[in-house]
Design a protein around this motif. Structure first.
Motif, PDB file in Angstrom:
ATOM      1  N   GLY A 280      17.316  12.453 -24.268  1.00 14.52           N
ATOM      2  CA  GLY A 280      16.799  11.548 -25.277  1.00 14.52           C
ATOM      3  C   GLY A 280      17.222  10.112 -25.011  1.00 14.52           C
ATOM      4  O   GLY A 280      18.048   9.832 -24.142  1.00 14.52           O
ATOM      5  N   SER A 281      16.673   9.194 -25.779  1.00 17.71           N
ATOM      6  CA  SER A 281      16.964   7.771 -25.587  1.00 17.71           C
ATOM      7  C   SER A 281      18.429   7.442 -25.830  1.00 17.71           C
ATOM      8  O   SER A 281      18.953   6.473 -25.301  1.00 17.71           O
ATOM      9  N   ASP A 282      19.119   8.280 -26.613  1.00 12.72           N
ATOM     10  CA  ASP A 282      20.539   8.051 -26.874  1.00 12.72           C
ATOM     11  C   ASP A 282      21.433   8.853 -25.931  1.00 12.72           C
ATOM     12  O   ASP A 282      22.636   8.941 -26.131  1.00 12.72           O
TER      13      ASP A 282
ATOM     14  N   GLN B 152       9.532  16.505 -28.086  1.00 11.55           N
ATOM     15  CA  GLN B 152       9.713  15.245 -28.802  1.00 11.55           C
ATOM     16  C   GLN B 152      10.418  14.183 -27.951  1.00 11.55           C
ATOM     17  O   GLN B 152      10.118  13.002 -28.076  1.00 11.55           O
ATOM     18  N   PHE B 153      11.355  14.607 -27.073  1.00 13.99           N
ATOM     19  CA  PHE B 153      12.117  13.653 -26.256  1.00 13.99           C
ATOM     20  C   PHE B 153      11.359  13.155 -25.030  1.00 13.99           C
ATOM     21  O   PHE B 153      11.495  12.006 -24.633  1.00 13.99           O
TER      22      PHE B 153
ATOM     23  N   PRO C 148       8.180  12.330 -24.186  1.00 12.83           N
ATOM     24  CA  PRO C 148       7.336  11.133 -24.228  1.00 12.83           C
ATOM     25  C   PRO C 148       8.139   9.829 -24.305  1.00 12.83           C
ATOM     26  O   PRO C 148       7.708   8.804 -23.772  1.00 12.83           O
ATOM     27  N   ASP C 149       9.302   9.857 -24.954  1.00 10.86           N
ATOM     28  CA  ASP C 149      10.133   8.653 -25.036  1.00 10.86           C
ATOM     29  C   ASP C 149      10.905   8.387 -23.757  1.00 10.86           C
ATOM     30  O   ASP C 149      10.984   7.267 -23.285  1.00 10.86           O
ATOM     31  N   SER C 150      11.503   9.451 -23.183  1.00 11.89           N
ATOM     32  CA  SER C 150      12.316   9.268 -21.981  1.00 11.89           C
ATOM     33  C   SER C 150      11.457   9.102 -20.738  1.00 11.89           C
ATOM     34  O   SER C 150      11.851   8.441 -19.788  1.00 11.89           O
ATOM     35  N   GLY C 151      10.292   9.762 -20.728  1.00 12.47           N
ATOM     36  CA  GLY C 151       9.400   9.670 -19.577  1.00 12.47           C
ATOM     37  C   GLY C 151       9.814  10.528 -18.404  1.00 12.47           C
ATOM     38  O   GLY C 151       9.211  10.431 -17.324  1.00 12.47           O
TER      39      GLY C 151
END
Length: 165
Positions: free
Chosen positions: A24-26, A59-60, A62-65
């Motif tokens: 994830g982004s975090d 869910q993660f 698409p954000d992380s790529g």
């Protein structure tokens, strides 16, 4: 048609067992056990992974790529069961089972897998309860061992038989 005959039919199809992972982004790590993975093309190297849209992986990514497909060996059934939710471990705690390290894209990659494919997300296709992740493979790590497959509701090892050409 009810889904029961379809489910019964699909249980007869042996599938290679993989753990799909992402970050994830975090920096939170997530993963899930899957059999709905296949190659898409060789030029460029691409693959497809199908995951339930309600999962952290769906869910993660698409954000992380980025994501990885870790194709498990027969010696990694404990990893498969853990990421399939068959133990008490949840979320990032699941990475305490298996020998994990950060791959070139930053996603978790398990040592001892038959193959690990690190991917950059090319596209997400939504279809009913699932999403189809299309990934461009940027790194492949190969291992040895027998394949771990899932068929008829259980895990099994499949020995590789080499024949002379």
């Amino acid at each position: 048609m009810s889904s029961a005959p379809f489910i019964a039919g699909m249980r007869k199809v042996a599938g290679a067992v993989s753990v799909i992972t992402t970050t994830g982004s975090d920096g939170e790590q997530r993963g899930l056990t899957a059999t709905a993975v296949c190659s898409l093309s060789t030029e460029p190297p691409s693959l497809v992974a199908c995951v339930n849209r309600k999962t952290w992986v769906a869910q993660f990514v698409p954000d992380s790529g980025v994501f990885a497909v870790n194709v498990l060996s027969h010696l990694q059934e404990d990893v498969a069961r853990t990421f399939a939710g068959q133990t008490e471990l949840a979320a990032g705690d699941r990475f305490s089972v298996g020998d994990w390290h950060s791959g070139v894209t930053g996603v978790p990659v398990v040592r001892g897998a038959l193959a690990s494919f690190e991917c950059r997300l090319e596209r997400v296709v939504e279809h009913t309860t699932h999403v189809i992740l299309i990934g461009h493979v940027v790194e492949t790590v190969l291992g040895d061992g027998q394949s771990l497959v899932y068929v008829a509701g259980g895990f099994s090892a499949v020995e590789h038989v080499r024949t002379a050409a």
